[in-house]
Design a protein around this motif. Structure first.
Motif, PDB file in Angstrom:
ATOM      1  N   ASP A 133       0.859  -1.183   0.000  1.00  0.00           N
ATOM      2  CA  ASP A 133       0.000   0.000   0.000  1.00  0.00           C
ATOM      3  C   ASP A 133       0.904   1.244   0.000  1.00  0.00           C
ATOM      4  O   ASP A 133       2.110   1.123  -0.194  1.00  0.00           O
ATOM      5  CB  ASP A 133      -0.947   0.004   1.206  1.00  0.00           C
ATOM      6  CG  ASP A 133      -0.206  -0.111   2.543  1.00  0.00           C
ATOM      7  OD1 ASP A 133       0.969   0.327   2.617  1.00  0.00           O
ATOM      8  OD2 ASP A 133      -0.799  -0.632   3.504  1.00  0.00           O
TER       9      ASP A 133
ATOM     10  N   SER B 288     -11.317   3.385  -0.372  1.00  0.00           N
ATOM     11  CA  SER B 288     -11.425   3.655   1.073  1.00  0.00           C
ATOM     12  C   SER B 288     -10.402   4.700   1.525  1.00  0.00           C
ATOM     13  O   SER B 288     -10.556   5.307   2.585  1.00  0.00           O
ATOM     14  CB  SER B 288     -11.249   2.360   1.868  1.00  0.00           C
ATOM     15  OG  SER B 288      -9.925   1.858   1.692  1.00  0.00           O
TER      16      SER B 288
ATOM     17  N   LYS C 294     -11.220  -4.378  -9.704  1.00  0.00           N
ATOM     18  CA  LYS C 294     -11.007  -5.641  -8.981  1.00  0.00           C
ATOM     19  C   LYS C 294     -11.184  -5.487  -7.478  1.00  0.00           C
ATOM     20  O   LYS C 294     -11.429  -6.454  -6.774  1.00  0.00           O
ATOM     21  CB  LYS C 294      -9.572  -6.150  -9.235  1.00  0.00           C
ATOM     22  CG  LYS C 294      -9.362  -6.709 -10.631  1.00  0.00           C
ATOM     23  CD  LYS C 294      -7.925  -7.186 -10.791  1.00  0.00           C
ATOM     24  CE  LYS C 294      -7.692  -7.778 -12.166  1.00  0.00           C
ATOM     25  NZ  LYS C 294      -6.254  -7.997 -12.414  1.00  0.00           N
ATOM     26  N   SER C 295     -10.978  -4.270  -6.966  1.00  0.00           N
ATOM     27  CA  SER C 295     -11.012  -4.082  -5.511  1.00  0.00           C
ATOM     28  C   SER C 295     -11.510  -2.684  -5.205  1.00  0.00           C
ATOM     29  O   SER C 295     -11.153  -1.731  -5.906  1.00  0.00           O
ATOM     30  CB  SER C 295      -9.601  -4.258  -4.954  1.00  0.00           C
ATOM     31  OG  SER C 295      -9.497  -3.694  -3.665  1.00  0.00           O
ATOM     32  N   ASP C 296     -12.344  -2.555  -4.161  1.00  0.00           N
ATOM     33  CA  ASP C 296     -12.756  -1.205  -3.772  1.00  0.00           C
ATOM     34  C   ASP C 296     -11.915  -0.670  -2.615  1.00  0.00           C
ATOM     35  O   ASP C 296     -12.178   0.393  -2.071  1.00  0.00           O
ATOM     36  CB  ASP C 296     -14.254  -1.146  -3.438  1.00  0.00           C
ATOM     37  CG  ASP C 296     -14.652  -2.148  -2.353  1.00  0.00           C
ATOM     38  OD1 ASP C 296     -13.739  -2.777  -1.775  1.00  0.00           O
ATOM     39  OD2 ASP C 296     -15.860  -2.295  -2.102  1.00  0.00           O
ATOM     40  N   PHE C 297     -10.843  -1.409  -2.258  1.00  0.00           N
ATOM     41  CA  PHE C 297      -9.961  -0.956  -1.178  1.00  0.00           C
ATOM     42  C   PHE C 297      -9.345   0.422  -1.472  1.00  0.00           C
ATOM     43  O   PHE C 297      -9.317   1.284  -0.594  1.00  0.00           O
ATOM     44  CB  PHE C 297      -8.858  -1.995  -0.914  1.00  0.00           C
ATOM     45  CG  PHE C 297      -7.812  -1.519   0.055  1.00  0.00           C
ATOM     46  CD1 PHE C 297      -8.108  -1.404   1.422  1.00  0.00           C
ATOM     47  CD2 PHE C 297      -6.541  -1.164  -0.372  1.00  0.00           C
ATOM     48  CE1 PHE C 297      -7.144  -0.946   2.321  1.00  0.00           C
ATOM     49  CE2 PHE C 297      -5.586  -0.704   0.517  1.00  0.00           C
ATOM     50  CZ  PHE C 297      -5.889  -0.593   1.866  1.00  0.00           C
TER      51      PHE C 297
ATOM     52  N   GLN D  39      -4.910   0.110 -13.449  1.00  0.00           N
ATOM     53  CA  GLN D  39      -5.707  -0.784 -12.606  1.00  0.00           C
ATOM     54  C   GLN D  39      -6.241  -0.032 -11.389  1.00  0.00           C
ATOM     55  O   GLN D  39      -7.404  -0.178 -11.011  1.00  0.00           O
ATOM     56  CB  GLN D  39      -4.880  -1.997 -12.151  1.00  0.00           C
ATOM     57  CG  GLN D  39      -5.687  -3.029 -11.359  1.00  0.00           C
ATOM     58  CD  GLN D  39      -6.875  -3.562 -12.153  1.00  0.00           C
ATOM     59  OE1 GLN D  39      -6.723  -4.083 -13.260  1.00  0.00           O
ATOM     60  NE2 GLN D  39      -8.086  -3.421 -11.606  1.00  0.00           N
TER      61      GLN D  39
ATOM     62  N   ASP E 262     -10.120   0.652 -10.296  1.00  0.00           N
ATOM     63  CA  ASP E 262     -10.596   0.301  -8.949  1.00  0.00           C
ATOM     64  C   ASP E 262     -11.285   1.491  -8.261  1.00  0.00           C
ATOM     65  O   ASP E 262     -12.352   1.334  -7.674  1.00  0.00           O
ATOM     66  CB  ASP E 262      -9.437  -0.196  -8.082  1.00  0.00           C
ATOM     67  CG  ASP E 262      -8.933  -1.573  -8.520  1.00  0.00           C
ATOM     68  OD1 ASP E 262      -9.650  -2.251  -9.280  1.00  0.00           O
ATOM     69  OD2 ASP E 262      -7.829  -1.963  -8.108  1.00  0.00           O
TER      70      ASP E 262
END
Length: 511
Positions: free
Chosen positions: A353, A494, A488-491, A435, A439
């Motif tokens: 991250d 956040s 692929k991810s909603d992280f 990417q 997302d």
């Protein structure tokens, strides 16, 4: 005239010039729309003071000549085989020159330059913001040409206004291409000066009066697709018709086939520019709660004279984000964290991250949706555990978060929300960034095989204007998609609120 797709190279070629912020390029296209020759030369950036940026107009012109000659030589064709020339340029950058000697009277002031921010603040305080927005579709900002031209007229000594010409880069290069015969611009570039009335598509007398710019020094505004003149025979050994001029972001819109409402693209170049076609109607963006001004600008997509000899005008909504690819260049050239832009992808993937680090890319203030000329760039959240990879990742994430804010503003101004994002420009090569963008947006991001969409748009426009190609639709249909990035991810989403908190801390920094 021939149908697109026929294998008839004997029918000629199109030469397209893309004169950008960081460099100048020429491409030769064959009748199948394929590139058969190209050349590039990097452009020197001059930073006389913090927040100031200039280009040498003489270098732009000399490099334009070199890239044209080199691309034609690489294509192994005679100049006489070129049916038409299309020109696309960095927008807003402007200069003044002596019409007798042809010499610039000062370096060109680049779109990113902030020196006229005090004048812009003064205009806002005098209550001109709504009138200028109503007439031009633009926010008062140092980004646009009007205050830059005013600065040049105020600061260049011994000006004889009867012997001066002014213009954006397209006007300067067109004047030189035609041997000083044609002083003109197109509606897409003129709409970025803050001097053109968006409804009448002509220079606005009220605005010329506000900025005290004499009308006679400005170029004639012509349709984007149409004959501007021919190249001086001594340049390339042939008189080539110049049949299209477009601002770079409008050219990319044209190259993607985005010619009607609901179609849009995002170019990740020096800055990021998300442009949505709005048809023949001027669409105004909503005002934000904070700030209270409009979040997006309304602008001309492109124009063309129709069979009735009236003007067909296509309009667009645009979110202009001043700094994106330029941050990556800064990591390479100033901080020396990377040797090549391509390294950023691997570095971002080496950490799980951003390590709590957030970057605000406000090198030239902030454009859409904040329009804050006084904001400045910053890293936030740095601790002793932060590595270079975290800094690089934070920069890439910031590029994507900026685009998310603009997509949100476009969705708020439109009855149909954005369903997919079509991309081009240098930074769209970065798979991590694309990417991450998919997302945070929660929609597919579509990357075409042909990344040089800007110059492709200029070529298509020039070829269509002379009947070299018959159908814009069939040109647009030949676009091939290299890769679609699905969310692929909603992280990543956040963390968006934390990034917005970082942005708010950089606002009004210089005030």
């Amino acid at each position: 005239m021939h149908t697109f797709g026929k294998k008839t190279p004997s029918l000629g070629y199109i030469l397209a010039l893309d004169l950008g912020t960081t460099g100048n390029r020429a491409f030769v296209f064959n009748p199948d729309g394929k590139i058969v020759g190209q050349a590039y030369k990097e452009l020197t950036q001059y930073y006389p003071q913090p927040g100031w940026l200039e280009h040498d107009p003489q270098q732009i012109w000399q490099d334009t000549c070199w890239v044209m000659q080199t691309a034609i030589a690489n294509a192994q064709i005679p100049p006489s085989a070129i049916a038409a020339l299309g020109l696309t340029v960095q927008r807003e950058t402007c200069l003044i020159w002596d019409k007798t000697t042809g010499k610039p009277l000062h370096k060109a002031i680049v779109w990113q330059d902030r020196r006229t921010a005090p004048l812009c603040h003064q205009l806002q305080e005098q209550g001109y913001a709504d009138e200028i927005y109503d007439r031009t579709g633009l926010i008062i900002d140092a980004y646009f040409s009007a205050t830059k031209l005013r600065w040049l007229l105020d600061n260049v000594t011994d000006i004889d206004l009867n012997n001066v010409l002014a213009g954006t880069i397209d006007s300067w290069v067109l004047w030189n291409l035609t041997g000083g015969k044609v002083h003109a611009t197109d509606h897409s570039n003129a709409s970025r000066t803050m001097l053109m009335n968006l409804k009448t598509c002509e220079w606005d007398e009220t605005l010329l009066d506000i900025f005290q710019i004499p009308a006679h020094i400005l170029p004639q505004i012509q349709p984007s697709l149409g004959v501007f003149g021919v190249t001086d025979a001594t340049l390339l050994g042939a008189e080539i018709p110049i049949t299209a001029i477009l601002g770079d972001q409008q050219a990319a819109l044209f190259g993607h086939g985005c010619d009607r409402p609901g179609l849009m693209k995002c170019t990740y170049g020096t800055g990021s520019f998300l442009v949505a076609h709005t048809g023949s109607e001027i669409v105004r963006s909503l005002r934000g709660a904070t700030p209270t001004h409009h979040q997006l600008i309304s602008t001309v997509a492109w124009t063309q004279a129709n069979s009735k000899d009236t003007l067909d005008v296509g309009y667009a909504l645009e979110g202009s984000m001043f700094t994106s690819g330029a941050c990556i260049q800064w990591l390479r050239d100033r901080l020396k964290l990377i040797k090549t832009a391509a390294e950023t992808e691997a570095m971002a993937n080496q950490v799980k991250d951003n390590g709590g680090v957030y970057f605000v890319p406000a090198f030239s203030g902030l454009g859409a949706p904040y329009w804050d000329m006084s904001a400045r760039g910053a890293f936030f959240g740095i601790t002793a555990s932060v590595q270079p990879e975290h800094l690089v990742r934070a920069v890439l994430e910031a590029i994507a978060y900026q685009v998310l804010e603009v997509v949100q503003a476009i969705n708020a101004s439109s009855s149909t929300s954005v369903g997919r994002l079509t991309v081009d420009g240098g930074a769209c090569e970065n798979n991590f960034l694309m990417q991450f963008q998919a997302d945070v947006l929660g929609i597919p991001v579509e990357r075409p095989i042909m990344r040089d969409t800007t110059v492709q748009g200029a070529a298509f426009a020039a070829g269509l204007a002379v009947g070299f190609w018959e159908s814009y639709e069939s040109l647009a249909k030949q676009r091939q998609i290299e890769r679609v990035f699905e969310p692929k991810s909603d992280f990543p989403l956040s963390k968006f609120g934390t990034w917005q908190k970082a942005v708010k801390r950089t606002l009004a920094w210089e005030e």
